[in-house]
Design a protein around this motif. Structure first.
Motif, PDB file in Angstrom:
ATOM      1  N   GLU A  30     -22.316 -44.839  21.545  1.00  4.89           N
ATOM      2  CA  GLU A  30     -23.191 -43.688  21.759  1.00  4.89           C
ATOM      3  C   GLU A  30     -22.384 -42.422  21.478  1.00  4.89           C
ATOM      4  O   GLU A  30     -21.629 -41.947  22.332  1.00  4.89           O
ATOM      5  N   LEU A  31     -22.543 -41.885  20.289  1.00  4.85           N
ATOM      6  CA  LEU A  31     -21.840 -40.660  19.928  1.00  4.85           C
ATOM      7  C   LEU A  31     -22.562 -39.457  20.510  1.00  4.85           C
ATOM      8  O   LEU A  31     -23.781 -39.377  20.469  1.00  4.85           O
ATOM      9  N   THR A  32     -21.792 -38.530  21.059  1.00  5.90           N
ATOM     10  CA  THR A  32     -22.381 -37.305  21.596  1.00  5.90           C
ATOM     11  C   THR A  32     -22.001 -36.156  20.656  1.00  5.90           C
ATOM     12  O   THR A  32     -22.554 -36.033  19.578  1.00  5.90           O
ATOM     13  N   SER A  33     -21.061 -35.337  21.059  1.00  4.12           N
ATOM     14  CA  SER A  33     -20.576 -34.268  20.189  1.00  4.12           C
ATOM     15  C   SER A  33     -19.145 -33.936  20.574  1.00  4.12           C
ATOM     16  O   SER A  33     -18.709 -34.206  21.700  1.00  4.12           O
TER      17      SER A  33
ATOM     18  N   SER B 159     -16.475 -45.805  27.511  1.00  2.00           N
ATOM     19  CA  SER B 159     -17.397 -45.932  26.369  1.00  2.00           C
ATOM     20  C   SER B 159     -17.428 -47.350  25.800  1.00  2.00           C
ATOM     21  O   SER B 159     -16.383 -47.996  25.633  1.00  2.00           O
TER      22      SER B 159
ATOM     23  N   HIS C 296     -16.300 -35.210  19.547  1.00  2.00           N
ATOM     24  CA  HIS C 296     -15.325 -36.299  19.701  1.00  2.00           C
ATOM     25  C   HIS C 296     -14.037 -35.969  18.943  1.00  2.00           C
ATOM     26  O   HIS C 296     -14.069 -35.655  17.747  1.00  2.00           O
TER      27      HIS C 296
ATOM     28  N   ARG D  35     -20.912 -34.595  15.100  1.00  2.00           N
ATOM     29  CA  ARG D  35     -20.516 -35.315  16.309  1.00  2.00           C
ATOM     30  C   ARG D  35     -19.006 -35.238  16.569  1.00  2.00           C
ATOM     31  O   ARG D  35     -18.558 -35.644  17.648  1.00  2.00           O
TER      32      ARG D  35
ATOM     33  N   HIS E 236     -15.266 -46.389  17.218  1.00  2.00           N
ATOM     34  CA  HIS E 236     -15.835 -45.204  17.850  1.00  2.00           C
ATOM     35  C   HIS E 236     -16.808 -45.593  18.960  1.00  2.00           C
ATOM     36  O   HIS E 236     -17.340 -46.726  18.982  1.00  2.00           O
TER      37      HIS E 236
ATOM     38  N   ASN F 121     -18.034 -35.138   9.295  1.00  2.30           N
ATOM     39  CA  ASN F 121     -18.650 -34.242  10.280  1.00  2.30           C
ATOM     40  C   ASN F 121     -19.580 -33.230   9.622  1.00  2.30           C
ATOM     41  O   ASN F 121     -20.531 -32.754  10.245  1.00  2.30           O
TER      42      ASN F 121
ATOM     43  N   GLY G 108     -13.292 -42.263  24.205  1.00  5.45           N
ATOM     44  CA  GLY G 108     -14.062 -41.201  23.571  1.00  5.45           C
ATOM     45  C   GLY G 108     -13.524 -40.709  22.248  1.00  5.45           C
ATOM     46  O   GLY G 108     -14.100 -39.792  21.656  1.00  5.45           O
TER      47      GLY G 108
ATOM     48  N   LYS H   9      -7.922 -33.437  24.249  1.00  9.40           N
ATOM     49  CA  LYS H   9      -9.063 -33.251  25.153  1.00  9.40           C
ATOM     50  C   LYS H   9      -8.753 -32.308  26.317  1.00  9.40           C
ATOM     51  O   LYS H   9      -9.599 -32.122  27.188  1.00  9.40           O
TER      52      LYS H   9
ATOM     53  N   ASP I  45     -15.010 -33.228  16.319  1.00  6.47           N
ATOM     54  CA  ASP I  45     -14.317 -31.939  16.391  1.00  6.47           C
ATOM     55  C   ASP I  45     -13.069 -32.026  15.518  1.00  6.47           C
ATOM     56  O   ASP I  45     -12.001 -32.445  15.993  1.00  6.47           O
TER      57      ASP I  45
END
Length: 291
Positions: A67-70, A44, A72, A137, A64, A127, A99, A260, A139
């Motif tokens: 490009e933030l996804t979901s 990343s 993280h 984005r 961070h 969040n 990530g 993770k 967790d």
């Protein structure tokens, strides 16, 4: 955890010696394969931002993926005495390339854990805040805390001394000071830890964080607790600063394993032959109850 004033000159002398030795050049650590993989930059691209209060005072620095996804995972970092985010920029940026969303406080007095708990709560709230960059984005159920020296006592205390410590799913202590260096309000009790615990020390840190105090902290943790301990060969008290040096690979692997569910990272600590037990750059390694 603030070092007692009567003991401060010895600590200052140690720091000066460390800087003089560093100026002579630090050899590159020898790394085992899994360790070396996680010591490399992750996939990343990273951006950083400072969070300020209404008066403009800096509270946090965030690292961070650009490009933030979901989903993280979150890492909360605790600074050592007299240290601030710039002292760890390379390491925390490195974690973000893998990530993680990393938050560090603009505090060099983190031993009670209060600042780290507040940082964890801040990220969990982000969040849930529609106007936040991080809305949806992150967790917050995958949040780890790690710290260096004073910040390592804060990492433990954040989990054990506060109701909101339940947010924390793993604790990593790096260069954990022997208890006699701690102010009363910063004393840690590893017997109260209830989440996977990793102690990272250095064989060159005999004054502040010797093998004996690291082993005591490991042994005092509950016998049923998933835990690991290892000492980086020749690493001094501030080896974690900058880009993380000897500690970078296994710190990243541990967080990837715990936050993770990364099977490649798991093999460094669990299974029939955990890599860390025979890694050439580490000694006095021990693991237990890791699946």
């Amino acid at each position: 955890m603030k070092f007692l004033l009567a003991k401060l000159p010895a600590v200052i002398c140690l720091g000066m010696m460390a800087m003089l030795l560093a100026s002579c050049g630090t050899p590159q650590p020898v790394m085992a394969p899994i360790e070396a993989m996680y010591a490399q930059t992750g996939p990343s691209e990273v951006t950083t931002q400072d969070i300020q209060d209404s008066s403009g005072k800096k509270l946090y620095k965030l690292y961070h993926p650009k490009e933030l996804t979901s989903g993280h995972p979150i890492i909360v970092w605790g600074n050592g005495s007299y240290a601030l985010p710039p002292d760890y920029d390379g390491l925390l940026t490195h974690l973000a390339t893998w990530g993680f969303v990393v938050i560090n406080t603009y505090s060099s007095s983190t031993g009670t854990g209060a600042e780290l708990v507040a940082a964890a709560q801040y990220m969990a709230e982000q969040n849930d805040t529609p106007s936040s960059t991080f809305h949806g984005r992150l967790d917050p159920t995958r949040l780890g805390v790690a710290g260096h020296s004073q910040g390592s006592t804060g990492a433990i205390n954040a989990h054990t001394h506060f109701a909101a410590g339940a947010l924390i799913k793993t604790v990593v202590s790096i260069a954990l000071p022997a208890l006699h260096w701690c102010e009363p309000e910063d004393v840690y009790e590893t017997s109260r830890i209830a989440v996977p615990f990793f102690i990272m020390g250095g064989t060159g840190d005999g004054l502040i964080s010797p093998l004996s105090s690291n082993k005591l902290a490991y042994d005092n943790a509950p016998s049923t607790l998933p835990a690991a301990m290892a000492m980086a060969i020749d690493a001094d008290h501030n080896a974690i600063q900058g880009n993380g040096n000897n500690h970078r690979g296994y710190l990243t692997a541990w967080m990837s394993y715990q936050l993770k569910d990364d099977p490649a990272a798991r093999a460094a600590f669990a299974g029939d032959n955990p890599e860390i037990m025979t890694s050439p750059g580490w000694q006095n390694a021990s693991t237990r109850n890791l699946e």
